[in-house]
Design an enzyme around this catalytic site. Structure first.
Site, PDB file in Angstrom:
ATOM      1  N   SER A 163     -33.651  -8.456 -27.193  1.00 53.56           N
ATOM      2  CA  SER A 163     -32.294  -8.002 -27.532  1.00 53.56           C
ATOM      3  C   SER A 163     -31.762  -8.860 -28.673  1.00 53.56           C
ATOM      4  O   SER A 163     -32.094 -10.045 -28.776  1.00 53.56           O
ATOM      5  CB  SER A 163     -31.366  -8.166 -26.327  1.00 53.56           C
ATOM      6  OG  SER A 163     -30.018  -7.938 -26.716  1.00 53.56           O
TER       7      SER A 163
ATOM      8  N   TYR B 126     -28.342 -13.209 -19.548  1.00 52.15           N
ATOM      9  CA  TYR B 126     -29.157 -12.127 -20.134  1.00 52.15           C
ATOM     10  C   TYR B 126     -29.715 -12.576 -21.489  1.00 52.15           C
ATOM     11  O   TYR B 126     -30.916 -12.452 -21.753  1.00 52.15           O
ATOM     12  CB  TYR B 126     -28.267 -10.887 -20.281  1.00 52.15           C
ATOM     13  CG  TYR B 126     -28.865  -9.732 -21.041  1.00 52.15           C
ATOM     14  CD1 TYR B 126     -29.731  -8.837 -20.421  1.00 52.15           C
ATOM     15  CD2 TYR B 126     -28.548  -9.506 -22.389  1.00 52.15           C
ATOM     16  CE1 TYR B 126     -30.262  -7.747 -21.107  1.00 52.15           C
ATOM     17  CE2 TYR B 126     -29.068  -8.433 -23.080  1.00 52.15           C
ATOM     18  CZ  TYR B 126     -29.928  -7.554 -22.446  1.00 52.15           C
ATOM     19  OH  TYR B 126     -30.454  -6.486 -23.138  1.00 52.15           O
TER      20      TYR B 126
END
Ligand SMILES: NC(=O)c1ccc[n+]([C@@H]2O[C@H](COP(=O)([O-])OP(=O)(O)OC[C@H]3O[C@@H](n4cnc5c(N)ncnc54)[C@H](O)[C@@H]3O)[C@@H](O)[C@H]2O)c1
Length: 252
Positions: free
Chosen positions: A141, A154
Site C-alpha cells: 500500500s 496497517y
C-alpha cells in the site's frame, strides 16, 4: 537468455497462479485478468461463497482459506499447488488513531497483512525453487511509503511487506524467482467503500486529493500491473515496488 518476446504481451498460458483474497476487489480483478491471460487460477479467500461464484464465472477454482493461519496455508498449497505465481493480496484495514487501538487489533492487522505473506511465500517457495521459476507479487500500500493517519499498524505491516519482498528477491534470484510489490493508492473496492462509509465524503475527498490524477483507481488498474509483473516481459524486474496510485505523494 530468458525467452521474453515482445508479443503476445502479458500471456500467462500454462502458468498456475494462487491469488489470496481473490474473491473481491483488487484480488477479483487479478483473478479475472490472469484467467483471461491463460493462467490456471486458484482463489484462496475467507469468503467461500464469493470465491466459488467468481471461480465459476472466470473458469478458476476456489478454496476457503484464512491466510493468517499458517497451518491452513501449508495444507492448501500442498493440496492445490504447485504454483508458478503467487499474488499475496488478502488484507484488512482498520480506521482508528493508534492511541485508540488495542494489542488484539495489532495482532490481527499484522497476522492478516504481514504474517499471511510470510506463510504463503514459505509454502510456495520450495516448488518454485525446484522448478527454477516463480513470480511473487505482493500487494502492499502507499500507506507503507507515506504513513497513514488512522492506519498506523496497517501501514507498518505493509512496510514489512515491502522489505520482505526485497529480501525474497535477493534470496531467490538464483532460482529464477522474481518478487515485487505493488503499492495501490485509493482503489474503488469493498475495503475502500467500508472506509468511506465510516469516514464519509470528507475522507473520500481527502483520498482523491492526495492523488495527482484527482480520482480513485479501479481494481483493474492494479490488476494490469500484477499481470505485467507476472508475465515473461517482466523477467528482468525484481525487488521493486510499483506504485499504482495516481501519483500519490508527489505533492499535487
Ligand atoms: N482498496 C484500496 O484502496 C487499497 C489501497 C492500498 C492497498 N490495498 C490492498 O489491496 C489488497 C486488496 O484490497 P481490496 O481493497 O481489494 O480489499 P477487499 O476488502 O475489497 O478484498 C479483500 C479480500 O481479502 C479477503 N480476506 C480478508 N481477510 C482474509 C483472510 N484472513 N484470509 C483470506 N482472505 C481474506 C476478503 O474476504 C476479500 O475477498 C489488500 O491487501 C489491501 O490492503 C487496497
Amino acid at each position: 537468455m530468458p525467452a521474453a518476446s515482445p508479443l503476445p504481451f502479458g500471456r500467462l498460458d500454462g502458468r498456475r497462479a494462487l491469488v489470496t483474497g481473490g474473491a473481491n476487489g483488487i484480488g477479483a480483478a487479478i483473478v479475472r485478468g490472469f484467467a483471461a491471460a491463460g493462467a490456471t487460477v486458484v482463489i484462496a479467500d475467507l469468503d467461500a461463497m464469493g470465491a466459488a461464484a467468481l471461480a465459476r464465472e472466470a473458469g478458476a477454482s476456489a478454496v476457503r482459506l484464512d491466510v493468517s493461519d499458517t497451518g491452513q496455508v501449508h495444507e492448501a498449497v500442498a493440496t492445490h499447488g504447485p504454483f508458478d505465481i503467487l499474488v499475496n493480496n488478502a488484507g484488512i484495514d482498520q480506521h482508528a488513531f493508534f492511541s485508540d487501538t488495542t494489542e488484539q487489533d495489532w495482532a490481527k492487522l499484522i497476522a492478516v497483512n504481514l504474517v499471511s505473506v510470510l506463510a504463503c511465500t514459505h509454502a510456495v517457495l520450495p516448488a518454485m525453487q525446484a522448478a527454477g521459476f516463480g513470480r511473487i507479487i505482493n500487494i502492499a500500500s502507499e500507506a507503507a511509503r507515506l504513513g497513514s493517519k488512522g492506519g498506523a499498524v496497517y501501514a507498518a505491516a505493509k512496510g514489512g511487506v515491502i522489505s520482505f519482498t526485497k529480501s525474497i528477491a535477493r534470496e531467490n534470484a538464483r532460482y529464477g524467482i522474481t518478487a515485487n510489490a505493488i503499492t495501490p493508492g485509493p482503489i474503488r473496492t469493498p475495503m475502500l467503500e467500508q472506509a468511506v462509509a465510516e469516514g464519509g465524503d470528507k475522507l473520500l475527498r481527502a483520498m482523491t486529493d492526495t492523488t495527482l490524477l484527482r480520482r480513485l483507481g479501479e481494481p483493474e488498474e492494479v490488476a494490469a500491473a500484477a499481470l505485467f509483473l507476472a508475465s515473461d516481459q517482466a523477467a528482468y524486474i525484481t525487488g521493486e515496488t510499483l506504485g499504482v496510485s495516481g501519483g500519490m505523494g508527489l505533492g499535487g
